[in-house]
Design a protein around this motif. Structure first.
Motif, PDB file in Angstrom:
ATOM      1  N   LYS A 249       1.895   6.059 -18.022  1.00  0.00           N
ATOM      2  CA  LYS A 249       1.646   5.938 -16.590  1.00  0.00           C
ATOM      3  C   LYS A 249       1.581   4.473 -16.160  1.00  0.00           C
ATOM      4  O   LYS A 249       2.464   3.989 -15.466  1.00  0.00           O
ATOM      5  CB  LYS A 249       0.334   6.657 -16.242  1.00  0.00           C
ATOM      6  N   LYS A 253       5.411   2.977 -15.130  1.00  0.00           N
ATOM      7  CA  LYS A 253       5.867   2.877 -13.740  1.00  0.00           C
ATOM      8  C   LYS A 253       6.381   1.483 -13.371  1.00  0.00           C
ATOM      9  O   LYS A 253       7.486   1.367 -12.845  1.00  0.00           O
ATOM     10  CB  LYS A 253       4.754   3.328 -12.787  1.00  0.00           C
ATOM     11  N   PRO A 254       5.628   0.422 -13.668  1.00  0.00           N
ATOM     12  CA  PRO A 254       6.190  -0.888 -13.316  1.00  0.00           C
ATOM     13  C   PRO A 254       7.403  -1.262 -14.156  1.00  0.00           C
ATOM     14  O   PRO A 254       8.163  -2.147 -13.779  1.00  0.00           O
ATOM     15  CB  PRO A 254       5.026  -1.861 -13.575  1.00  0.00           C
ATOM     16  N   LEU A 327       8.915   3.628  -6.596  1.00  0.00           N
ATOM     17  CA  LEU A 327       8.324   2.934  -7.744  1.00  0.00           C
ATOM     18  C   LEU A 327       7.683   1.615  -7.352  1.00  0.00           C
ATOM     19  O   LEU A 327       6.692   1.206  -7.924  1.00  0.00           O
ATOM     20  CB  LEU A 327       9.401   2.666  -8.803  1.00  0.00           C
ATOM     21  N   PRO A 329       5.929  -0.495  -4.562  1.00  0.00           N
ATOM     22  CA  PRO A 329       5.338  -0.504  -3.222  1.00  0.00           C
ATOM     23  C   PRO A 329       5.687  -1.766  -2.438  1.00  0.00           C
ATOM     24  O   PRO A 329       5.654  -1.764  -1.226  1.00  0.00           O
ATOM     25  CB  PRO A 329       3.839  -0.427  -3.492  1.00  0.00           C
ATOM     26  N   ARG A 330       6.049  -2.826  -3.151  1.00  0.00           N
ATOM     27  CA  ARG A 330       6.391  -4.064  -2.436  1.00  0.00           C
ATOM     28  C   ARG A 330       7.653  -3.869  -1.610  1.00  0.00           C
ATOM     29  O   ARG A 330       7.772  -4.368  -0.506  1.00  0.00           O
ATOM     30  CB  ARG A 330       6.583  -5.207  -3.439  1.00  0.00           C
ATOM     31  N   ARG A 332       8.610  -0.942  -0.483  1.00  0.00           N
ATOM     32  CA  ARG A 332       8.306   0.042   0.549  1.00  0.00           C
ATOM     33  C   ARG A 332       7.557  -0.589   1.718  1.00  0.00           C
ATOM     34  O   ARG A 332       7.842  -0.321   2.874  1.00  0.00           O
ATOM     35  CB  ARG A 332       7.458   1.155  -0.077  1.00  0.00           C
TER      36      ARG A 332
END
Lengths: 338, 329
Positions: A249, A253-254, A327, A329-330, A332
């Motif tokens: 997790k 993800k990153p 994936l 958020p930056r 988004r």
């Protein structure tokens, strides 16, 4: 959302450019498509008539204009080979290819990412080395080499998987719903048929996806190993977060963004590699159709296939864009870095 | 003996490198009492971080513990198995890292990350998301964060550096702990924010009666925040004393030089600093590691490693200048 619309607009421009390119290349190459289609003994008048029908007697700009006018209405012209509308041919052959590519894509993404994660977890052990060797093999050997090896192994030495066609002899094709045999069998509740159709997908799909899977595995491992030195992974450890939870997790993800981008390119490449693989497995898909069209200078069919593939690549790219947005958020929240 | 939260005895840690085995920690001794705030002061590269990472067993892969022991509440940390370690990390000791930009995961919200920490804390109902959220909000409120609900929804890049470090503090103290380790928590912050973050950290550990180990290279920060100071040099604790006492009287030549380096308002100008630099850990001096830089070094310093000598009730120094027990006279 705004980003998506912007992207969409740029993709449509690209498609437009692609169609011009294919159109021109097809027509400046030597060889007379009408003569080729009708054969050497056809009278000159018939050839001229066909040329007229295909608008080949007009200047190239006018030809393109006429083609585009029809194309936006869904009429891609007639195939010289099958003597049917190209659109109809594509509708028939595309689902078969889509079937293979979907299976190959899933195997590629899941297999590649999973192997990458495990190689990270067991880094510097024999398993890591095994994945490394597997990756190199996948990268150096092109899809058609695997296809030949598989045909040899499973066609002759160990005949447990079918190596040719979409269905075994004596199995009735499913009712036409989506034209993807596996889906149609499932929808009509015919599980024996589904199994047979699915078995026929396995070898082409695997030979297609090995290269991409290898790349994805390497990419995943590299990024995860890089990121595992980051403080946030150490912090997770320091707070007692379990190793697997961190791995699957908080570290995964990153680390997924580069892999997803690579996979996007690889999924597009699956269609390209399918040209040879479908030929080898004698699988009646769009790529084999496209191959025939090119060998026979079937101009409208070539344009149709290329445009179709272009649209598919576009769709894949949009999906990947959405995944990256999820994936990272930056991207988004800040409109991303374009 | 067992009244200490943590006791480190004669800890030796090295790192495998291409150049060979570097001997970083050279017999570190340290103890922390319940509720005590201790700081470790020393130059960059003297082994401060290695020491505290050893307590949590989160050392780099290349690190090798070659001797000594770490006792946390009577238990041998270096002999713990995986689940004991997880218990220690989840409930006993937590850590605040130097750079909150890299110690917070960039692609998860603060809420998600705090929940993960709380999940492993053994707190009643820690796996329920509602309780996780409540605890996280409470912890954020306690670090004077405005609008904690919104912070939980935020990603680290949406917060300022000071806010991120307060989030780290909140995270470390979201559930009760025996001890918190803060590894230079203010080094990467703006000077004006440093003070605020330190104040919050100090206030929080005092309220919860949690022990604190603060790593810093600034005597000023140590003086403001902690009760007792360890002065570390090249893998050894050279001197320890209660804060006020250490500033009143320094025994070890290194400590004295450090204190002399603090610029004073009342004349004297800027100090000269200490000549030389930290020894090469591949081949450190066999005796006292400070001997090559020490203005008062004599023969014995080059041959033997000095042990702690009591020079006050809880003032100890590792220097032969004060060692009357052995020696030739």
């Amino acid at each position: 959302m705004k980003r998506l619309i912007k992207r969409l607009a740029s993709y449509i421009l690209v498609l437009f450019g692609l169609s011009i390119l294919v159109f021109i290349i097809g027509r400046v190459l030597p060889g007379d498509p009408a003569r080729q289609a009708l054969g050497p003994r056809a009278p000159e008048a018939t050839v001229e008539a066909l040329k007229k029908e295909m608008n080949l007697d007009k200047p190239i700009v006018v030809q393109y204009g006429l083609w585009l006018k029809d194309a936006v209405q869904g009429d891609l012209g007639n195939s010289l080979l099958s003597r049917r509308p190209v659109t109809q041919d594509i509708i028939q052959y595309l689902p078969a290819t889509i079937e293979i590519v979907i299976l190959a894509g899933i195997l590629m993404a899941v297999g590649g990412i999973l192997l990458g994660i495990l190689a990270t977890k067991y880094s510097h052990t024999w398993f890591d080395g095994f994945v490394r060797v597997l990756s190199y093999l996948g990268i150096v050997a092109p899809a058609f080499v695997w296809a030949i090896i598989f045909i040899l192994v499973f066609g002759y030495s160990l005949p447990i998987l079918p190596t040719t066609g979409r269905l075994s002899l004596g199995i009735a094709p499913p009712p036409t719903i989506t034209r993807m045999f596996t889906a149609d069998y499932l929808l009509s509740g015919n599980f024996a048929g589904f199994k047979d159709a699915f078995m026929h997908l396995i070898l082409p799909a695997i030979s297609l996806m090995l290269g991409g899977m290898a790349q994805a595995a390497r990419m995943t491992r590299t990024t995860m190993m890089d990121n595992s030195d980051k403080d946030y992974v150490l912090a997770n450890k320091a707070y007692g977060v379990s190793e697997n939870r961190t791995l699957f997790k908080y570290l995964l993800k990153p680390s997924m963004i580069p892999t997803v981008s690579v996979l996007a390119v690889d999924i597009a490449a699956l269609f390209g590699n399918a040209f040879l693989v479908e030929q080898l497995f004698n699988y009646p898909g769009l790529s084999r159709y496209g191959m025939q069209a090119m060998l026979n200078k079937d101009l409208f069919a070539i344009s149709g296939v290329v445009i179709t593939l272009g649209i598919i690549v576009m769709v894949v790219n949009i999906i990947v864009d959405l995944i990256v947005t999820y994936l990272d958020p930056r991207v988004r929240l800040m409109g991303g870095s374009e | 003996m067992d009244e200490n939260i943590v006791t480190i005895k004669d800890l030796h840690i090295g790192y495998r490198t291409f150049g060979g085995h570097v001997k970083v920690l050279n017999g570190v001794n340290l103890y922390v009492k319940p509720g005590e705030k201790v700081s470790i002061v020393g130059e960059t590269g003297c082994g401060k971080t290695t020491t505290v990472k050893a307590i949590l067993r989160i050392l780099a892969r290349q690190a090798v513990v070659t001797g000594g022991e770490i006792i946390f509440k009577g238990e041998q940390v270096l002999k713990m198995n995986k689940s004991q370690l997880q218990h220690l990390r989840g409930t006993g000791v937590s850590m605040i890292f130097q750079d909150p930009t890299s110690s917070l995961n960039p692609v998860f919200t603060i809420g998600q990350q705090m929940s993960a920490v709380i999940r492993y804390s053994g707190h009643a109902g820690a796996t329920k998301s509602k309780i996780q959220e409540e605890l996280a909000i409470k912890a954020l409120q306690e670090t004077a964060m405005p609008d904690p609900e919104r912070i939980l929804q935020s990603y680290p890049f949406q917060l300022s550096g000071g806010m991120r470090q307060r989030v780290s503090i909140a995270m470390a103290l979201s559930t009760p702990r025996e001890m918190v380790i803060a590894d230079e928590p203010t080094t990467n912050l703006d000077v004006t924010i440093q003070d605020q973050v330190l104040r919050i950290l100090k206030q929080r550990v005092e309220e919860k009666n949690t022990s604190l180990i603060l790593i810093t290279h600034s005597l000023g920060v140590a003086r403001e925040t902690t009760d007792r100071i360890y002065v570390m040099y090249a893998g050894n604790m050279v001197e320890t004393a209660p804060t006020t006492e250490l500033f009143r009287e320094q025994y070890h030549p290194y400590t004295r030089a450090l204190v002399d380096c603090i610029p004073r308002l009342s004349g004297g100008g800027v100090a000269e600093g200490i000549g030389g630099r930290i020894p090469n850990y591949l081949d450190p001096p066999p005796g006292c590691r400070f001997a090559p830089r020490c203005p008062k070094a004599f023969d014995r310093c080059w041959q033997e490693k000095p042990e702690y000598v009591n020079v006050g009730s809880s003032h100890q120094v590792a220097c032969f200048l004060y060692d009357q027990s052995t020696g030739d006279e």
